[in-house]
Design a protein around this motif. Structure first.
Motif, PDB file in Angstrom:
ATOM      1  N   GLN A  77     -15.359   4.085  -6.046  1.00  0.00           N
ATOM      2  CA  GLN A  77     -14.067   3.566  -5.599  1.00  0.00           C
ATOM      3  C   GLN A  77     -12.902   4.148  -6.391  1.00  0.00           C
ATOM      4  O   GLN A  77     -11.883   4.541  -5.832  1.00  0.00           O
ATOM      5  CB  GLN A  77     -14.050   2.039  -5.711  1.00  0.00           C
ATOM      6  N   ILE A 125     -12.343   7.761  -5.490  1.00  0.00           N
ATOM      7  CA  ILE A 125     -11.783   7.832  -4.138  1.00  0.00           C
ATOM      8  C   ILE A 125     -10.292   7.508  -4.154  1.00  0.00           C
ATOM      9  O   ILE A 125      -9.483   8.166  -3.492  1.00  0.00           O
ATOM     10  CB  ILE A 125     -12.534   6.864  -3.201  1.00  0.00           C
ATOM     11  N   THR A 126      -9.928   6.490  -4.942  1.00  0.00           N
ATOM     12  CA  THR A 126      -8.518   6.105  -5.032  1.00  0.00           C
ATOM     13  C   THR A 126      -7.673   7.238  -5.585  1.00  0.00           C
ATOM     14  O   THR A 126      -6.605   7.557  -5.034  1.00  0.00           O
ATOM     15  CB  THR A 126      -8.370   4.854  -5.925  1.00  0.00           C
ATOM     16  N   ALA A 139      -7.518   9.975  -2.970  1.00  0.00           N
ATOM     17  CA  ALA A 139      -6.770   9.534  -1.790  1.00  0.00           C
ATOM     18  C   ALA A 139      -5.274   9.512  -2.075  1.00  0.00           C
ATOM     19  O   ALA A 139      -4.467   9.974  -1.256  1.00  0.00           O
ATOM     20  CB  ALA A 139      -7.245   8.149  -1.353  1.00  0.00           C
ATOM     21  N   PHE A 162      -2.674  12.007  -0.316  1.00  0.00           N
ATOM     22  CA  PHE A 162      -1.586  11.386   0.448  1.00  0.00           C
ATOM     23  C   PHE A 162      -0.233  11.943   0.010  1.00  0.00           C
ATOM     24  O   PHE A 162       0.613  12.282   0.849  1.00  0.00           O
ATOM     25  CB  PHE A 162      -1.625   9.874   0.252  1.00  0.00           C
ATOM     26  N   GLY A 169      -7.672   3.099  -2.594  1.00  0.00           N
ATOM     27  CA  GLY A 169      -8.009   4.301  -1.832  1.00  0.00           C
ATOM     28  C   GLY A 169      -8.376   3.979  -0.399  1.00  0.00           C
ATOM     29  O   GLY A 169      -7.995   4.697   0.531  1.00  0.00           O
ATOM     30  N   ILE A 177      -5.272   3.326   1.653  1.00  0.00           N
ATOM     31  CA  ILE A 177      -4.577   4.561   2.008  1.00  0.00           C
ATOM     32  C   ILE A 177      -5.288   5.278   3.154  1.00  0.00           C
ATOM     33  O   ILE A 177      -4.667   5.830   4.060  1.00  0.00           O
ATOM     34  CB  ILE A 177      -4.471   5.484   0.777  1.00  0.00           C
ATOM     35  N   ILE A 178      -6.620   5.241   3.130  1.00  0.00           N
ATOM     36  CA  ILE A 178      -7.399   5.938   4.154  1.00  0.00           C
ATOM     37  C   ILE A 178      -7.419   5.161   5.470  1.00  0.00           C
ATOM     38  O   ILE A 178      -7.532   5.753   6.550  1.00  0.00           O
ATOM     39  CB  ILE A 178      -8.850   6.149   3.652  1.00  0.00           C
TER      40      ILE A 178
END
Length: 348
Positions: free
Chosen positions: A35, A38-39, A42, A46, A326, A329-330
């Motif tokens: 996680q 990924i954050t 991401a 972004f 994350g 955001i996704i």
């Protein structure tokens, strides 16, 4: 009836399907474990996605992407430093004001409770309530300080957070530098893998998403300024903190308004103990909502994302519950892509 249902939904149990299910399960578990990573990726991607059109414009004028990215990052860093240099002292002053008046707010709250109890003919001993809360306040404070100290003592966690924040500008630089190449490779892979042209899908998806995100940031900034202005006019403190937080939370439909309105009305009642200032807050927030709903959002955003507010809220909550920040955001890009896919399929 059961037979007809089973005839419609046929699931063939074989080694191939079991392997696919096992791989999918493994991927989901892996994403849960990653996680934090990924954050970071991401957020970085972004930011790169938001600034890529600017870099492309300068690249068309024969300015190297690396030069444009470095200059843009330096200007952004300088702007953030200037903003924080103004915001931190103001926020510190407002927090100091709140801490100095906590006792007065508590007395006002108990007075309001006692008055309300008398109006509704409820037997309530406010002094006993005060003593009960006061006798347990030390326990509450101990729990709070214990949690804070354990958080601060987790050195490895702090180092991890600092490193993750430090990685963001580095990742943004490399994502921006090779953004067009990454996009071309992704489209080439999808076109080859699924034997169809995804370029048209991406163009519609990019148009929807870029308009929505850039517009949403502008709308949130305007609302933050307007909420702060309303609180300044009404004489409510902390105006900057509440207004800024309300603006930031406005990226989620209605959340910024609900939080800012509720907190502001409570602060107005506690700070002044009359009906005038809460009424000023209510009128101010209602006016901001009127302009936001009829002028600001329609002109800047329109129906860019094409999703109902409930779908947006669900997407954000689902993404956040699954993969944290994350995932949030996704979530909206995934929802927007699904909308494009459904629309394209319906048109065919």
């Amino acid at each position: 009836m059961l037979y007809s249902a089973m005839s419609i939904i046929k699931v063939e149990i074989n080694y191939k399907n079991l392997l696919i299910a096992a791989i999918a399960t493994g991927v989901v578990v892996l994403l849960f474990k990653l996680q934090t990573i990924i954050t970071v990726f991401a957020v970085s991607f972004f930011i790169a996605y938001m600034f890529d059109p600017v870099v492309d414009k300068f690249e068309e004028r024969k300015i190297p992407r690396s030069v444009t990215i470095l200059v843009m990052m330096a200007l952004t860093a300088a702007l953030i430093v200037l903003l924080l240099a103004w915001l931190i002292p103001v926020a510190a002053s407002e927090l100091q004001y709140l801490s100095n008046n906590v006792a007065n707010y508590v007395d006002s709250l108990f007075g309001f409770v006692q008055t309300s109890a008398a109006v509704f003919d409820i037997q309530l001993d406010v002094n006993t309530l005060k003593q009960h809360i006061g006798s347990h306040s030390s326990d509450y404070l101990k729990e709070i300080f214990s949690s804070m100290s354990s958080l601060m003592s987790s050195f490895s966690s702090m180092v991890s957070v600092i490193l993750n924040i430090a990685l963001v500008p580095i990742l943004v630089f490399y994502f921006l530098k090779d953004f067009d190449k990454i996009l071309a490779k992704m489209l080439e892979f999808l076109n080859t893998r699924f034997k169809m042209d995804f370029t048209g899908y991406y163009r519609e998806f990019d148009n929807i998403l870029s308009t929505y995100f850039r517009g949403q940031i502008i709308v949130a900034a305007i609302l933050g300024l307007l909420y702060t202005l309303v609180l300044f006019i009404a004489g409510i403190k902390p105006a900057v903190i509440v207004g800024t937080v309300s603006g930031i939370l406005s990226v989620v439909p209605y959340l910024g308004f609900i939080v800012g309105f509720t907190v502001s009305v409570i602060l107005a009642a506690l700070q002044y103990g009359d009906f005038l200032h809460p009424t000023m807050v209510i009128a101010g927030f209602a006016l901001v909502q009127f302009f936001e709903g009829n002028f600001i959002t329609p002109r800047i955003l329109g129906g860019s994302l094409g999703l109902h507010p409930t779908a947006v809220i669900f997407s954000l909550m689902a993404g956040g519950a699954l993969f944290g920040i994350g995932g949030m955001i996704i979530a909206l890009p995934v929802a927007a892509f699904l909308r494009v896919l459904i629309n394209q399929r319906s048109a065919q």
